[in-house]
Design a protein around this motif. Structure first.
Motif, PDB file in Angstrom:
ATOM      1  N   ALA A  41       0.798  -1.229   0.000  1.00  0.00           N
ATOM      2  CA  ALA A  41       0.000   0.000   0.000  1.00  0.00           C
ATOM      3  C   ALA A  41       0.830   1.279   0.000  1.00  0.00           C
ATOM      4  O   ALA A  41       0.422   2.278  -0.573  1.00  0.00           O
ATOM      5  CB  ALA A  41      -0.973  -0.007   1.177  1.00  0.00           C
ATOM      6  N   CYS A  42       1.993   1.264   0.642  1.00  0.00           N
ATOM      7  CA  CYS A  42       2.799   2.490   0.729  1.00  0.00           C
ATOM      8  C   CYS A  42       3.782   2.626  -0.438  1.00  0.00           C
ATOM      9  O   CYS A  42       4.530   3.593  -0.498  1.00  0.00           O
ATOM     10  CB  CYS A  42       3.537   2.553   2.065  1.00  0.00           C
ATOM     11  SG  CYS A  42       4.943   1.427   2.195  1.00  0.00           S
ATOM     12  N   GLY A  43       3.792   1.658  -1.332  1.00  0.00           N
ATOM     13  CA  GLY A  43       4.706   1.737  -2.472  1.00  0.00           C
ATOM     14  C   GLY A  43       6.142   1.408  -2.123  1.00  0.00           C
ATOM     15  O   GLY A  43       7.063   1.764  -2.838  1.00  0.00           O
ATOM     16  N   GLY A  44       6.343   0.719  -1.012  1.00  0.00           N
ATOM     17  CA  GLY A  44       7.682   0.260  -0.663  1.00  0.00           C
ATOM     18  C   GLY A  44       8.536   1.242   0.109  1.00  0.00           C
ATOM     19  O   GLY A  44       9.764   1.159   0.067  1.00  0.00           O
ATOM     20  N   VAL A  45       7.906   2.167   0.824  1.00  0.00           N
ATOM     21  CA  VAL A  45       8.677   3.168   1.559  1.00  0.00           C
ATOM     22  C   VAL A  45       8.657   2.950   3.073  1.00  0.00           C
ATOM     23  O   VAL A  45       8.963   3.867   3.832  1.00  0.00           O
ATOM     24  CB  VAL A  45       8.228   4.607   1.210  1.00  0.00           C
ATOM     25  CG1 VAL A  45       8.471   4.919  -0.251  1.00  0.00           C
ATOM     26  CG2 VAL A  45       6.782   4.835   1.595  1.00  0.00           C
ATOM     27  N   CYS A  46       8.301   1.753   3.511  1.00  0.00           N
ATOM     28  CA  CYS A  46       8.340   1.393   4.934  1.00  0.00           C
ATOM     29  C   CYS A  46       7.365   2.216   5.760  1.00  0.00           C
ATOM     30  O   CYS A  46       7.669   2.649   6.858  1.00  0.00           O
ATOM     31  CB  CYS A  46       9.766   1.504   5.485  1.00  0.00           C
ATOM     32  SG  CYS A  46      10.014   0.643   7.059  1.00  0.00           S
ATOM     33  N   ALA A  47       6.157   2.460   5.189  1.00  0.00           N
ATOM     34  CA  ALA A  47       5.160   3.257   5.896  1.00  0.00           C
ATOM     35  C   ALA A  47       3.895   2.463   6.216  1.00  0.00           C
ATOM     36  O   ALA A  47       2.908   3.034   6.641  1.00  0.00           O
ATOM     37  CB  ALA A  47       4.806   4.490   5.064  1.00  0.00           C
ATOM     38  N   CYS A  48       3.929   1.148   5.995  1.00  0.00           N
ATOM     39  CA  CYS A  48       2.786   0.302   6.336  1.00  0.00           C
ATOM     40  C   CYS A  48       3.316  -1.118   6.576  1.00  0.00           C
ATOM     41  O   CYS A  48       4.522  -1.331   6.558  1.00  0.00           O
ATOM     42  CB  CYS A  48       1.722   0.314   5.230  1.00  0.00           C
ATOM     43  SG  CYS A  48       2.173  -0.569   3.707  1.00  0.00           S
ATOM     44  N   ASP A  66      16.447  -2.133   9.968  1.00  0.00           N
ATOM     45  CA  ASP A  66      16.743  -0.834  10.571  1.00  0.00           C
ATOM     46  C   ASP A  66      15.616  -0.453  11.533  1.00  0.00           C
ATOM     47  O   ASP A  66      14.592  -1.136  11.644  1.00  0.00           O
ATOM     48  CB  ASP A  66      17.008   0.238   9.520  1.00  0.00           C
ATOM     49  CG  ASP A  66      15.794   0.626   8.699  1.00  0.00           C
ATOM     50  OD1 ASP A  66      14.648   0.343   9.111  1.00  0.00           O
ATOM     51  OD2 ASP A  66      15.979   1.242   7.635  1.00  0.00           O
ATOM     52  N   GLU A  67      15.802   0.637  12.241  1.00  0.00           N
ATOM     53  CA  GLU A  67      14.865   1.047  13.293  1.00  0.00           C
ATOM     54  C   GLU A  67      13.461   1.319  12.748  1.00  0.00           C
ATOM     55  O   GLU A  67      12.465   0.949  13.365  1.00  0.00           O
ATOM     56  CB  GLU A  67      15.413   2.286  14.003  1.00  0.00           C
ATOM     57  CG  GLU A  67      14.620   2.682  15.225  1.00  0.00           C
ATOM     58  CD  GLU A  67      15.253   3.850  15.973  1.00  0.00           C
ATOM     59  OE1 GLU A  67      14.494   4.536  16.668  1.00  0.00           O
ATOM     60  OE2 GLU A  67      16.464   4.075  15.850  1.00  0.00           O
ATOM     61  N   ASP A  68      13.365   1.959  11.566  1.00  0.00           N
ATOM     62  CA  ASP A  68      12.052   2.257  10.985  1.00  0.00           C
ATOM     63  C   ASP A  68      11.283   0.971  10.682  1.00  0.00           C
ATOM     64  O   ASP A  68      10.094   0.868  10.984  1.00  0.00           O
ATOM     65  CB  ASP A  68      12.197   3.084   9.704  1.00  0.00           C
ATOM     66  CG  ASP A  68      12.654   4.502   9.977  1.00  0.00           C
ATOM     67  OD1 ASP A  68      12.496   4.981  11.120  1.00  0.00           O
ATOM     68  OD2 ASP A  68      13.175   5.141   9.035  1.00  0.00           O
ATOM     69  N   GLU A  69      11.961  -0.004  10.075  1.00  0.00           N
ATOM     70  CA  GLU A  69      11.304  -1.268   9.764  1.00  0.00           C
ATOM     71  C   GLU A  69      10.901  -1.989  11.055  1.00  0.00           C
ATOM     72  O   GLU A  69       9.795  -2.522  11.159  1.00  0.00           O
ATOM     73  CB  GLU A  69      12.204  -2.171   8.917  1.00  0.00           C
ATOM     74  CG  GLU A  69      11.540  -3.484   8.572  1.00  0.00           C
ATOM     75  CD  GLU A  69      12.418  -4.440   7.785  1.00  0.00           C
ATOM     76  OE1 GLU A  69      11.930  -5.539   7.459  1.00  0.00           O
ATOM     77  OE2 GLU A  69      13.585  -4.106   7.493  1.00  0.00           O
ATOM     78  N   ASP A  70      11.782  -1.989  12.021  1.00  0.00           N
ATOM     79  CA  ASP A  70      11.495  -2.656  13.292  1.00  0.00           C
ATOM     80  C   ASP A  70      10.257  -2.046  13.964  1.00  0.00           C
ATOM     81  O   ASP A  70       9.379  -2.766  14.437  1.00  0.00           O
ATOM     82  CB  ASP A  70      12.715  -2.564  14.208  1.00  0.00           C
ATOM     83  CG  ASP A  70      12.656  -3.526  15.366  1.00  0.00           C
ATOM     84  OD1 ASP A  70      12.212  -4.671  15.181  1.00  0.00           O
ATOM     85  OD2 ASP A  70      13.058  -3.131  16.469  1.00  0.00           O
ATOM     86  N   ASP A  71      10.182  -0.726  13.958  1.00  0.00           N
ATOM     87  CA  ASP A  71       9.019  -0.045  14.540  1.00  0.00           C
ATOM     88  C   ASP A  71       7.738  -0.385  13.779  1.00  0.00           C
ATOM     89  O   ASP A  71       6.689  -0.623  14.378  1.00  0.00           O
ATOM     90  CB  ASP A  71       9.215   1.474  14.536  1.00  0.00           C
ATOM     91  CG  ASP A  71      10.257   1.938  15.547  1.00  0.00           C
ATOM     92  OD1 ASP A  71      10.650   1.142  16.433  1.00  0.00           O
ATOM     93  OD2 ASP A  71      10.687   3.102  15.430  1.00  0.00           O
ATOM     94  N   MET A  72       7.815  -0.408  12.462  1.00  0.00           N
ATOM     95  CA  MET A  72       6.637  -0.695  11.646  1.00  0.00           C
ATOM     96  C   MET A  72       6.198  -2.149  11.816  1.00  0.00           C
ATOM     97  O   MET A  72       5.002  -2.442  11.880  1.00  0.00           O
ATOM     98  CB  MET A  72       6.942  -0.379  10.176  1.00  0.00           C
ATOM     99  CG  MET A  72       5.729  -0.316   9.296  1.00  0.00           C
ATOM    100  SD  MET A  72       4.440   0.847   9.806  1.00  0.00           S
ATOM    101  CE  MET A  72       5.258   2.411   9.694  1.00  0.00           C
ATOM    102  N   LEU A  73       7.153  -3.059  11.917  1.00  0.00           N
ATOM    103  CA  LEU A  73       6.820  -4.481  12.072  1.00  0.00           C
ATOM    104  C   LEU A  73       5.979  -4.740  13.320  1.00  0.00           C
ATOM    105  O   LEU A  73       5.170  -5.677  13.326  1.00  0.00           O
ATOM    106  CB  LEU A  73       8.095  -5.330  12.129  1.00  0.00           C
ATOM    107  CG  LEU A  73       8.666  -5.761  10.799  1.00  0.00           C
ATOM    108  CD1 LEU A  73      10.048  -6.364  10.991  1.00  0.00           C
ATOM    109  CD2 LEU A  73       7.744  -6.728  10.079  1.00  0.00           C
ATOM    110  N   ASP A  74       6.140  -3.915  14.346  1.00  0.00           N
ATOM    111  CA  ASP A  74       5.351  -4.089  15.565  1.00  0.00           C
ATOM    112  C   ASP A  74       3.853  -4.030  15.290  1.00  0.00           C
ATOM    113  O   ASP A  74       3.053  -4.521  16.075  1.00  0.00           O
ATOM    114  CB  ASP A  74       5.714  -3.029  16.608  1.00  0.00           C
ATOM    115  CG  ASP A  74       7.068  -3.282  17.242  1.00  0.00           C
ATOM    116  OD1 ASP A  74       7.552  -4.428  17.199  1.00  0.00           O
ATOM    117  OD2 ASP A  74       7.645  -2.318  17.791  1.00  0.00           O
ATOM    118  N   ARG A  75       3.467  -3.456  14.152  1.00  0.00           N
ATOM    119  CA  ARG A  75       2.045  -3.313  13.795  1.00  0.00           C
ATOM    120  C   ARG A  75       1.551  -4.436  12.880  1.00  0.00           C
ATOM    121  O   ARG A  75       0.375  -4.466  12.541  1.00  0.00           O
ATOM    122  CB  ARG A  75       1.832  -1.988  13.092  1.00  0.00           C
ATOM    123  CG  ARG A  75       2.256  -0.812  13.931  1.00  0.00           C
ATOM    124  CD  ARG A  75       2.145   0.468  13.145  1.00  0.00           C
ATOM    125  NE  ARG A  75       2.734   1.558  13.905  1.00  0.00           N
ATOM    126  CZ  ARG A  75       2.841   2.783  13.465  1.00  0.00           C
ATOM    127  NH1 ARG A  75       2.393   3.099  12.275  1.00  0.00           N
ATOM    128  NH2 ARG A  75       3.389   3.716  14.212  1.00  0.00           N
TER     129      ARG A  75
END
Length: 113
Positions: A41-48, A66-75
């Protein structure tokens, strides 16, 4: 060229698949290139988390989370210790086996705004 073994998924890949991709390619891009229509859905920018996969074999051969992916994976629905966002998981020279979870959280597709 590394191979990606995709375990059977009822809707996206009922028979499973084995595809080849260039090292340096994301798992998401490789799947889409081979007509396995994983949500992104986000087009591959680690926003969903719609491109969430579970890496059953070869997890440690991918780039570090990385930290952004780790944070997003929690969802992500069905999170496991081998979970990755396929848009962020970059193939190296080693083969991997991935499972696309039965569900993903895609609020845009579900009509939420």
């Amino acid at each position: 060229m590394p191979k990606i073994t995709v375990l059977p998924h009822t809707e996206l890949c009922p028979q499973g698949a084995v595809i080849e991709a260039e090292a340096g390619t994301t798992i998401c891009d490789a799947l889409l290139k081979h007509d396995i229509d994983i949500d992104n859905a986000c087009g591959g920018v680690c926003a969903c988390t719609t491109c969430h996969v579970v890496v059953r074999e070869g997890f440690k051969t991918l780039n570090e989370i990385d930290e952004d992916e780790d944070d997003m994976l929690d969802r992500a629905w069905g999170l496991t210790p081998q979970s990755r966002l396929s848009c962020q998981a970059i193939l190296q020279a080693t083969d991997v086996t991935v499972e696309i979870p039965k569900y993903s959280i895609n609020l845009a597709k579900e009509g939420h705004h």
